[in-house]
Design an enzyme around this catalytic site. Sequence first.
Site, PDB file in Angstrom:
ATOM      1  N   HIS A 184      25.744  40.384  37.868  1.00 48.12           N
ATOM      2  CA  HIS A 184      25.308  41.002  39.125  1.00 48.12           C
ATOM      3  C   HIS A 184      24.323  40.108  39.865  1.00 48.12           C
ATOM      4  CE1 HIS A 184      26.612  45.273  37.834  1.00 48.12           C
ATOM      5  NE2 HIS A 184      27.469  44.754  38.669  1.00 48.12           N
ATOM      6  N   CYS A 478      42.041  33.580  46.576  1.00 47.84           N
ATOM      7  CA  CYS A 478      40.955  34.526  46.811  1.00 47.84           C
ATOM      8  C   CYS A 478      39.888  34.456  45.727  1.00 47.84           C
ATOM      9  CB  CYS A 478      41.489  35.948  46.931  1.00 47.84           C
ATOM     10  SG  CYS A 478      42.284  36.576  45.426  1.00 47.84           S
TER      11      CYS A 478
END
Length: 543
Positions: A184, A478
């Site tokens: 994160h 991507c």
Amino acid sequence: MGELQGIGVSPGRAAGPVHRLAPPPPLPPAPAVIDADAERARARDAVAAVCADLTRRADLASDATAAEVLRAQVLMAGDEMLLEAVDAAVDGGADAPHAFDAALAEHRAAFEAAGGYLAERVSDLDDIRDRLVAASLGLPMPGVPSPGHPFILVARDLAPADTAGLDPAVVLGLITEEGGPTSHTAILARTLGIPAVVRCGSILEISDGVLVSLDGSSGAVAPGISELSARAVNDAQRELLARRSASTGPGATSDGHPVALLANIGSARDLAPSVEGVGLFRTELLYLDRTEPPAFAEQVAAYQEVFAALPGRKVVVRTLDAGADKPLPFLRLADEPNPALGIRGLRVARTMPSVLDTQLSAIAAAAAATSADVWVMAPMVATAGEAAAFAASCREHGLRTAGVMIEVPAAALRAGAVLRDVDFLSIGTNDLSQYTFAADRMCGDLAELLDPWQPALISLIAACAAAGREAGKPVGVCGESAADPDFALVLVGLGITSLSMAARSIPAVREALAAHTYDECVQFAKAALAADTPTAARAAVRP
């Protein structure tokens, strides 16, 4: 101390004095518990306080990704299984702080044993434990320091609640001793545009106030630099950002070869008004930490919000990318010995076909109500048969443009066969790297194998691009590698037709393409393919 080396996870350079994140309050000696009911009530008050604080931070977060991460932590802190474990510890004689410590230690051990995605979430559990212990002791949770001037934040690791609220004007850069490319810390740093380096050993040995510089691309950290050097680094970074902020328009090489530059998003809140379109709409945030899947109407509303914001523009929706290594409670999947090789992505439809069926119906309904050019793709496709079945299902639902993600080497090697029944391919270089090199992408010790400049990975990308050219169908990328301006040149030279990345990364890639002709990109690609090492491949583009 000489130069340190970590893993660059958010590009850009920064310099300034180091200031470390303060440690959480220590757990005091365990007292004798006289009133178990009072301890249970104390524990619930702490949970309520922590959930309220995290919710407040989520509401104040300016970025949708940061807000979603914090709301996921709220669900973890208020989980009924956690409360049951806390109650059991209290019944065993523990007070509330020690009960939280014991219960979350069990969760932590389970996450570490699972490995992969769950192991990467251990730092989130540690943060929840620290916050619950502090709240039950009536103590404030130490947060990001406030030295009164811009600085480089250093920590063992950072929790979402710490990272999400950072001000890039004050926190110039991040350096952590632990973490990984998909932690994160890395995700939020990229989203906020803060240069960051993770897994930098010995960084905690540097004293507060020492001037350091960091390079969020290469992972290099230089301690003990001069004030003049620090000023030069930051001035150059500001000039670079100012120039790129003025960059607009579609992507193209200097001689006009078009390259679509698209955004990766998780919800409508991630959209920037100037984007050409969306190359990766991650839909799993809608499903996060639910005991039941989102209802059809809720899905339609969420998809329609994105589509309506992009009239006439392309939006590539990835169907639910979840499974054993990205657990969703409502899936109730069995434990697996190797989650990365188990039921995930499209494979979930093998056991719960209704989840995919409902999602495709919702996407189709939302698309019909707007003018967006909606494309749909499935993750974790391994064979041409799986691709054909997915495409057929999309068309049965009225979705006319169906594609698949190339994350499994088997699909890349048979890209021509895969393309027979689908309209496009989108290469997810993060997963394709880990499966190609048998190296868990969460493992920082294997970072060199997960380098997108590895010639073997470039060869697989080249095979997909060649299959796309032969079939006359588009092939995009991507994965995080699309945001590297130098690597973008190689991708375009290989024949990749679109690049999708965090919106903040688009100006740098647009600038790199505009500085080179298409023929130059082709030469870069040939040189990278001919290289034997990632270092040699990089040198072929940027000597």
